[in-house]
Write an enzyme that holds these catalytic residues in place. Structure first.
Site, PDB file in Angstrom:
ATOM      1  N   ASN A   9      -9.008   2.501   6.467  1.00 25.29           N
ATOM      2  CA  ASN A   9      -9.785   1.360   5.976  1.00 25.29           C
ATOM      3  C   ASN A   9      -8.928   0.109   6.169  1.00 25.29           C
ATOM      4  O   ASN A   9      -8.008  -0.139   5.401  1.00 25.29           O
ATOM      5  CB  ASN A   9     -10.132   1.568   4.497  1.00 25.29           C
ATOM      6  CG  ASN A   9     -10.843   0.360   3.907  1.00 25.29           C
ATOM      7  OD1 ASN A   9     -11.291  -0.531   4.635  1.00 25.29           O
ATOM      8  ND2 ASN A   9     -10.957   0.323   2.585  1.00 25.29           N
ATOM      9  N   TRP A  10      -9.274  -0.641   7.182  1.00 23.03           N
ATOM     10  CA  TRP A  10      -8.439  -1.803   7.537  1.00 23.03           C
ATOM     11  C   TRP A  10      -8.668  -2.996   6.609  1.00 23.03           C
ATOM     12  O   TRP A  10      -7.933  -3.982   6.676  1.00 23.03           O
ATOM     13  CB  TRP A  10      -8.720  -2.234   8.980  1.00 23.03           C
ATOM     14  CG  TRP A  10      -8.354  -1.223  10.019  1.00 23.03           C
ATOM     15  CD1 TRP A  10      -7.724  -0.022   9.831  1.00 23.03           C
ATOM     16  CD2 TRP A  10      -8.574  -1.329  11.426  1.00 23.03           C
ATOM     17  NE1 TRP A  10      -7.545   0.629  11.025  1.00 23.03           N
ATOM     18  CE2 TRP A  10      -8.066  -0.159  12.024  1.00 23.03           C
ATOM     19  CE3 TRP A  10      -9.154  -2.297  12.242  1.00 23.03           C
ATOM     20  CZ2 TRP A  10      -8.120   0.054  13.402  1.00 23.03           C
ATOM     21  CZ3 TRP A  10      -9.212  -2.080  13.610  1.00 23.03           C
ATOM     22  CH2 TRP A  10      -8.699  -0.918  14.180  1.00 23.03           C
ATOM     23  N   LYS A  11      -9.682  -2.939   5.793  1.00 22.89           N
ATOM     24  CA  LYS A  11     -10.013  -4.059   4.895  1.00 22.89           C
ATOM     25  C   LYS A  11     -10.114  -5.355   5.730  1.00 22.89           C
ATOM     26  O   LYS A  11     -10.523  -5.299   6.890  1.00 22.89           O
ATOM     27  CB  LYS A  11      -8.994  -4.145   3.757  1.00 22.89           C
ATOM     28  CG  LYS A  11      -8.832  -2.781   3.054  1.00 22.89           C
ATOM     29  CD  LYS A  11      -8.026  -2.811   1.805  1.00 22.89           C
ATOM     30  CE  LYS A  11      -7.949  -1.417   1.202  1.00 22.89           C
ATOM     31  NZ  LYS A  11      -7.255  -1.369  -0.073  1.00 22.89           N
ATOM     32  N   HIS A  96     -16.261   0.872  -2.852  1.00 19.83           N
ATOM     33  CA  HIS A  96     -14.817   0.636  -2.938  1.00 19.83           C
ATOM     34  C   HIS A  96     -14.522  -0.235  -4.168  1.00 19.83           C
ATOM     35  O   HIS A  96     -15.294  -1.143  -4.486  1.00 19.83           O
ATOM     36  CB  HIS A  96     -14.316  -0.040  -1.659  1.00 19.83           C
ATOM     37  CG  HIS A  96     -12.828   0.012  -1.549  1.00 19.83           C
ATOM     38  ND1 HIS A  96     -12.011  -0.823  -2.271  1.00 19.83           N
ATOM     39  CD2 HIS A  96     -12.006   0.818  -0.835  1.00 19.83           C
ATOM     40  CE1 HIS A  96     -10.748  -0.532  -1.996  1.00 19.83           C
ATOM     41  NE2 HIS A  96     -10.717   0.468  -1.125  1.00 19.83           N
ATOM     42  N   GLU A  98     -12.589  -2.600  -4.600  1.00 21.59           N
ATOM     43  CA  GLU A  98     -12.511  -4.046  -4.313  1.00 21.59           C
ATOM     44  C   GLU A  98     -13.907  -4.665  -4.277  1.00 21.59           C
ATOM     45  O   GLU A  98     -14.100  -5.810  -4.683  1.00 21.59           O
ATOM     46  CB  GLU A  98     -11.750  -4.269  -2.994  1.00 21.59           C
ATOM     47  CG  GLU A  98     -10.263  -3.958  -3.166  1.00 21.59           C
ATOM     48  CD  GLU A  98      -9.563  -3.461  -1.924  1.00 21.59           C
ATOM     49  OE1 GLU A  98     -10.099  -3.607  -0.813  1.00 21.59           O
ATOM     50  OE2 GLU A  98      -8.453  -2.895  -2.077  1.00 21.59           O
ATOM     51  N   GLU A 168     -10.131   7.200  -5.467  1.00 17.21           N
ATOM     52  CA  GLU A 168      -9.091   6.177  -5.333  1.00 17.21           C
ATOM     53  C   GLU A 168      -8.769   5.596  -6.706  1.00 17.21           C
ATOM     54  O   GLU A 168      -9.467   4.671  -7.168  1.00 17.21           O
ATOM     55  CB  GLU A 168      -9.573   5.043  -4.421  1.00 17.21           C
ATOM     56  CG  GLU A 168      -9.873   5.467  -3.000  1.00 17.21           C
ATOM     57  CD  GLU A 168      -9.727   4.305  -2.019  1.00 17.21           C
ATOM     58  OE1 GLU A 168      -9.047   4.491  -1.015  1.00 17.21           O
ATOM     59  OE2 GLU A 168     -10.278   3.213  -2.275  1.00 17.21           O
ATOM     60  N   GLY A 174      -2.738  -0.101  -3.038  1.00 17.54           N
ATOM     61  CA  GLY A 174      -1.919  -1.231  -2.596  1.00 17.54           C
ATOM     62  C   GLY A 174      -0.725  -1.518  -3.492  1.00 17.54           C
ATOM     63  O   GLY A 174      -0.090  -2.563  -3.369  1.00 17.54           O
ATOM     64  N   SER A 214      -2.132   4.180  -1.840  1.00 19.87           N
ATOM     65  CA  SER A 214      -0.725   4.247  -1.424  1.00 19.87           C
ATOM     66  C   SER A 214      -0.365   5.568  -0.757  1.00 19.87           C
ATOM     67  O   SER A 214       0.754   6.076  -0.900  1.00 19.87           O
ATOM     68  CB  SER A 214       0.200   3.970  -2.611  1.00 19.87           C
ATOM     69  OG  SER A 214      -0.015   2.658  -3.109  1.00 19.87           O
ATOM     70  N   GLY A 235      -5.306   2.727   3.358  1.00 21.94           N
ATOM     71  CA  GLY A 235      -5.360   1.275   3.530  1.00 21.94           C
ATOM     72  C   GLY A 235      -4.177   0.803   4.355  1.00 21.94           C
ATOM     73  O   GLY A 235      -4.155   0.911   5.586  1.00 21.94           O
ATOM     74  N   GLY A 236      -3.158   0.294   3.679  1.00 16.99           N
ATOM     75  CA  GLY A 236      -2.014  -0.329   4.346  1.00 16.99           C
ATOM     76  C   GLY A 236      -1.415   0.492   5.480  1.00 16.99           C
ATOM     77  O   GLY A 236      -1.150  -0.046   6.568  1.00 16.99           O
TER      78      GLY A 236
HETATM   79  P1  13P Z   1      -3.698   1.499   0.197  1.00 19.55           P
HETATM   80  O1  13P Z   1      -3.497   2.723   1.064  1.00 19.55           O
HETATM   81  O2  13P Z   1      -3.211   0.247   0.845  1.00 19.55           O
HETATM   82  O3  13P Z   1      -3.163   1.714  -1.189  1.00 19.55           O
HETATM   83  O4  13P Z   1      -5.276   1.282   0.048  1.00 19.55           O
HETATM   84  C1  13P Z   1      -6.061   2.362  -0.318  1.00 19.55           C
HETATM   85  C2  13P Z   1      -7.472   1.966  -0.158  1.00 19.55           C
HETATM   86  O5  13P Z   1      -7.986   1.163  -0.916  1.00 19.55           O
HETATM   87  C3  13P Z   1      -8.224   2.547   0.950  1.00 19.55           C
HETATM   88  O6  13P Z   1      -9.576   2.287   0.845  1.00 19.55           O
END
Ligand code: 13P
Length: 251
Positions: A9-11, A96, A98, A168, A174, A214, A235-236
């Site tokens: 998930n590149w956001k 999600h 966010e 999650e 993050g 993470s 994510g990251g």
């Molecule tokens: P991180 O891997 O950056 O913690 O993000 C997780 C995430 O929200 C994936 O959707």
């Protein structure tokens, strides 16, 4: 048999060239003999192009990060499920944290989005998870159950087959703080149990439940070897080809 899936998930990251380079770098080093499905969730802007790049790879899919709850019409700036499908998207991430937090999406909104996505032949990666204070107050199981109950349990068995769940915990997203494999397994086992109570054991056993928060090359193996963890929503670490590949290779 349920699938192992690793989703990047590149956001709201990566410019066009960076996105295409990242996909090419990952595709060039994918394990050939692995059964793991790999999913890229880029910006809407590059989805069609990335789907084209991935089209020769049977086990590589493309996901949107969101979709409108509306079908079509005067909703300036929105992207519909129909548009995602016609741009060769396979999945859409819905719920999600966010989106729930910054865009105030409610469980009722998510029902509309999920229905719209499924009606347009998209699979859904449904996100759930608790805040830190809920875990500290031991209300995290009730919270996750409510999220799943209110957004997914209206579905038919046939539709539920197109749902992937991503647990999650918000405190792990993050932050560099990962849920321990025991904490994650405990919640994944719980989620599988409530699916079984609603739809039966066979459906529950066939549902892929991913962990997100993470997840990185150092902890992926420990998480993925838990019996109810079927992959990750990354994510990251999905923004770096070597890290993402290392996670894919962790199965
Ligand atoms: P991180 O891997 O950056 O913690 O993000 C997780 C995430 O929200 C994936 O959707």
């Amino acid at each position: 048999m349920r699938k192992n899936i690793v989703v990047g998930n590149w956001k709201m990251n990566l410019k066009r060239e960076e996105s295409l380079e990242l996909v090419s770098a990952v595709l060039s080093k994918l394990p050939e003999d692995k059964n793991t499905e790999v999913v890229f969730a880029p910006s809407f802007l590059y989805l069609y192009k990335i789907a084209k790049l991935c089209s020769d790879f049977e086990r590589v899919k493309v996901s949107a990060q969101n979709c409108s709850k509306e079908g079509k019409g005067a909703f300036t700036g929105e992207i519909s499920s129909e548009m995602i499908e016609s741009s060769n998207g396979d999945y859409v991430i819905i719920g999600h944290s966010e989106r729930r937090e910054f865009f105030k999406e409610t469980n009722a909104d998510l029902v509309q989005k999920i229905n719209m996505a499924l009606a347009n032949n998209l699979k859904v990666i449904f996100c759930c998870g608790e805040r830190l204070n809920q875990r500290e107050e031991s209300t995290h199981f009730d919270w996750v159950k409510q999220q799943i109950n209110e957004s997914l349990f209206h579905l038919s068995v046939a539709d539920f087959n197109n749902i992937v769940i991503a647990y999650e915990p918000i405190w792990a997203i993050g932050t560099g703080i990962t849920a321990t494999s025991e904490q994650a397994q405990e919640m994944h086992g719980f989620i599988r149990t409530i699916i079984s109570e609603k739809f039966g054991n066979e459906i529950a056993e066939n549902t892929s439940i991913l962990y997100g928060g993470s997840c990185n090359p150092n902890n992926a193996k420990d998480l993925f070897t838990q019996k109810d963890i079927d992959g990750g929503l990354i994510g990251g670490a999905s923004l770096n080809a070597d890290d993402f590949l290392a996670i894919i290779h962790s199965f």
